[in-house]
Design a protein around this motif. Sequence first.
Motif, PDB file in Angstrom:
ATOM      1  N   GLN A 107      41.761  38.361  21.622  1.00 21.49           N
ATOM      2  CA  GLN A 107      42.711  38.170  22.710  1.00 21.49           C
ATOM      3  C   GLN A 107      44.146  38.248  22.201  1.00 21.49           C
ATOM      4  N   SER A 108      44.405  37.688  21.027  1.00 21.36           N
ATOM      5  CA  SER A 108      45.759  37.741  20.455  1.00 21.36           C
ATOM      6  C   SER A 108      46.169  39.177  20.161  1.00 21.36           C
ATOM      7  N   LEU A 109      45.241  39.955  19.609  1.00 18.78           N
ATOM      8  CA  LEU A 109      45.555  41.363  19.340  1.00 18.78           C
ATOM      9  C   LEU A 109      45.791  42.131  20.636  1.00 18.78           C
ATOM     10  N   ALA A 110      44.973  41.842  21.659  1.00 19.81           N
ATOM     11  CA  ALA A 110      45.157  42.511  22.945  1.00 19.81           C
ATOM     12  C   ALA A 110      46.511  42.156  23.554  1.00 19.81           C
ATOM     13  N   MET A 111      46.936  40.903  23.433  1.00 22.26           N
ATOM     14  CA  MET A 111      48.236  40.487  23.956  1.00 22.26           C
ATOM     15  C   MET A 111      49.367  41.219  23.248  1.00 22.26           C
ATOM     16  N   LEU A 112      49.248  41.365  21.922  1.00 29.02           N
ATOM     17  CA  LEU A 112      50.278  42.082  21.164  1.00 29.02           C
ATOM     18  C   LEU A 112      50.344  43.549  21.574  1.00 29.02           C
ATOM     19  N   VAL A 113      49.181  44.174  21.748  1.00 30.24           N
ATOM     20  CA  VAL A 113      49.146  45.583  22.142  1.00 30.24           C
ATOM     21  C   VAL A 113      49.742  45.775  23.532  1.00 30.24           C
ATOM     22  N   VAL A 114      49.373  44.904  24.462  1.00 32.02           N
ATOM     23  CA  VAL A 114      49.901  45.007  25.828  1.00 32.02           C
ATOM     24  C   VAL A 114      51.413  44.816  25.832  1.00 32.02           C
ATOM     25  N   LEU A 119      52.212  37.400  27.191  1.00 31.80           N
ATOM     26  CA  LEU A 119      51.773  36.017  27.342  1.00 31.80           C
ATOM     27  C   LEU A 119      50.798  35.863  28.503  1.00 31.80           C
ATOM     28  N   LEU A 120      51.103  36.507  29.634  1.00 26.20           N
ATOM     29  CA  LEU A 120      50.228  36.384  30.805  1.00 26.20           C
ATOM     30  C   LEU A 120      48.923  37.147  30.640  1.00 26.20           C
ATOM     31  N   GLU A 121      48.848  38.011  29.632  1.00 29.73           N
ATOM     32  CA  GLU A 121      47.589  38.703  29.346  1.00 29.73           C
ATOM     33  C   GLU A 121      46.497  37.710  28.959  1.00 29.73           C
ATOM     34  N   PHE A 122      46.896  36.511  28.548  1.00 27.86           N
ATOM     35  CA  PHE A 122      45.936  35.472  28.180  1.00 27.86           C
ATOM     36  C   PHE A 122      45.083  35.057  29.380  1.00 27.86           C
ATOM     37  N   ILE A 123      45.637  35.251  30.604  1.00 29.83           N
ATOM     38  CA  ILE A 123      44.910  34.889  31.826  1.00 29.83           C
ATOM     39  C   ILE A 123      44.373  36.170  32.460  1.00 29.83           C
ATOM     40  N   PRO A 124      43.072  36.422  32.432  1.00 26.69           N
ATOM     41  CA  PRO A 124      42.536  37.650  33.031  1.00 26.69           C
ATOM     42  C   PRO A 124      42.792  37.711  34.538  1.00 26.69           C
ATOM     43  N   PHE A 125      42.816  38.934  35.057  1.00 17.21           N
ATOM     44  CA  PHE A 125      42.949  39.222  36.485  1.00 17.21           C
ATOM     45  C   PHE A 125      44.317  38.823  37.037  1.00 17.21           C
ATOM     46  N   GLY A 140      46.914  37.068  35.528  1.00 21.97           N
ATOM     47  CA  GLY A 140      48.049  37.184  34.626  1.00 21.97           C
ATOM     48  C   GLY A 140      48.756  38.526  34.709  1.00 21.97           C
ATOM     49  N   PRO A 141      48.027  39.648  34.584  1.00 22.58           N
ATOM     50  CA  PRO A 141      48.688  40.963  34.682  1.00 22.58           C
ATOM     51  C   PRO A 141      49.375  41.195  36.025  1.00 22.58           C
ATOM     52  N   ILE A 142      48.797  40.674  37.112  1.00 19.50           N
ATOM     53  CA  ILE A 142      49.436  40.835  38.425  1.00 19.50           C
ATOM     54  C   ILE A 142      50.753  40.077  38.469  1.00 19.50           C
ATOM     55  N   LEU A 143      50.748  38.846  37.981  1.00 11.63           N
ATOM     56  CA  LEU A 143      51.977  38.059  37.951  1.00 11.63           C
ATOM     57  C   LEU A 143      53.032  38.701  37.050  1.00 11.63           C
ATOM     58  N   ALA A 144      52.588  39.308  35.954  1.00 13.45           N
ATOM     59  CA  ALA A 144      53.533  39.952  35.044  1.00 13.45           C
ATOM     60  C   ALA A 144      54.160  41.193  35.660  1.00 13.45           C
TER      61      ALA A 144
END
Length: 362
Positions: A205-212, A237-243, A245-249
């Motif tokens: 998840q940390s790597l995915a957050m960095l990539v995003v 940061l909001l990538e940590f919350i699926p579904f 988080g990305p919408i809010l971001a």
Amino acid sequence: MSTNCDPVAHSTRFIRRATGVAVFGVLLVAGWYLRDLLLLVFAATLFACLLVSVSQFIAHLSRLPLGIAFGLSCLMTLLIAIGFFWLLGSQLRTQMMELWEQLPELLKPIENALNIGSVEEWLGDQLETMLSQTSVMSRIAGLSSAAFGFLANLVLVIVAGFYLALQPDLYVRGIVKLFPQSKRPAVENTLADIGGSLRYWLIGQSLAMLVVAGLTYIGLALIGVPSALALAVIAGLLEFIPFFGPILAAVPAVALGLGQGPHVAAYVAILYLAIQQLEGNLITPVIQQQSVSLPPALTLFAILAAGILFGWLGILLATPLAVALMVLVREVWVAPISTARHDAPEASLNISLRSGKSRFLD
């Protein structure tokens, strides 16, 4: 006379079962009242898992003792945090302030379209409520500032996570000793599987957050959207919350794009959609292939349930909680059934116990 008909033995069994049920009920009630504190303990455990994972990685590469590797991991984490804020802190703070100052103008189209009151005031109230609900320290110390309590909770999680990572076996042995002698090996193995699954998930998840965050910054900078760094950090940061988080971001980014024209807003929306498709279909499956794979529907319901029961902090920790619960269910319920029916191929659940991953979860 049979032992089963012995009134004394029957009464003893009844008293033991009633005592067990009563103790379990008391623990449930106590856990409910202490739910915020327990969630902070779980957050500290996640941070400890991250430190332990980094320590093991350093020890594996350098052949250093694990204790020295742990010290290096803590020092490296501190230097990375200091370096990030030293190099980008000023720029990030400026862009965050600009984004906050532009918030009322960005929200006006939403207010006009929906014919509602001040969204800014509603967001402020929700933020204050979120901080106060998750602020255990402010409740204990009677602090009036919710933000101060939130920072105190953050410090508590970091310090507690450090101590948990420093001597993880000490705390594991303490939990194991709470169970009968015959159950201790199974409990120890279950805790090890939960810890391993959480470590794999957290690293992925940390790597995915960095990539995003990196892809978002590059895309927004190429489009020419202002405050690209701040928006990229928010997306990461909001990538940590699926579904959710990305919408809010995406909301503030699209709103800023609208300020430059509908075509820019469309480009931003396409960018966020493309990044999420790439993350969901390529980045996360590759990174987290060694961890527990949660079905999307289960993840969604876990977030909704945790939000209803525990509030904002529950939403934040819903996915790792679901990971831990899935491993617990597999080890306590599914695996024993599979073992008991090993000789019946038609009843096999086709479960792999390798490194905390199960086909039952795929």
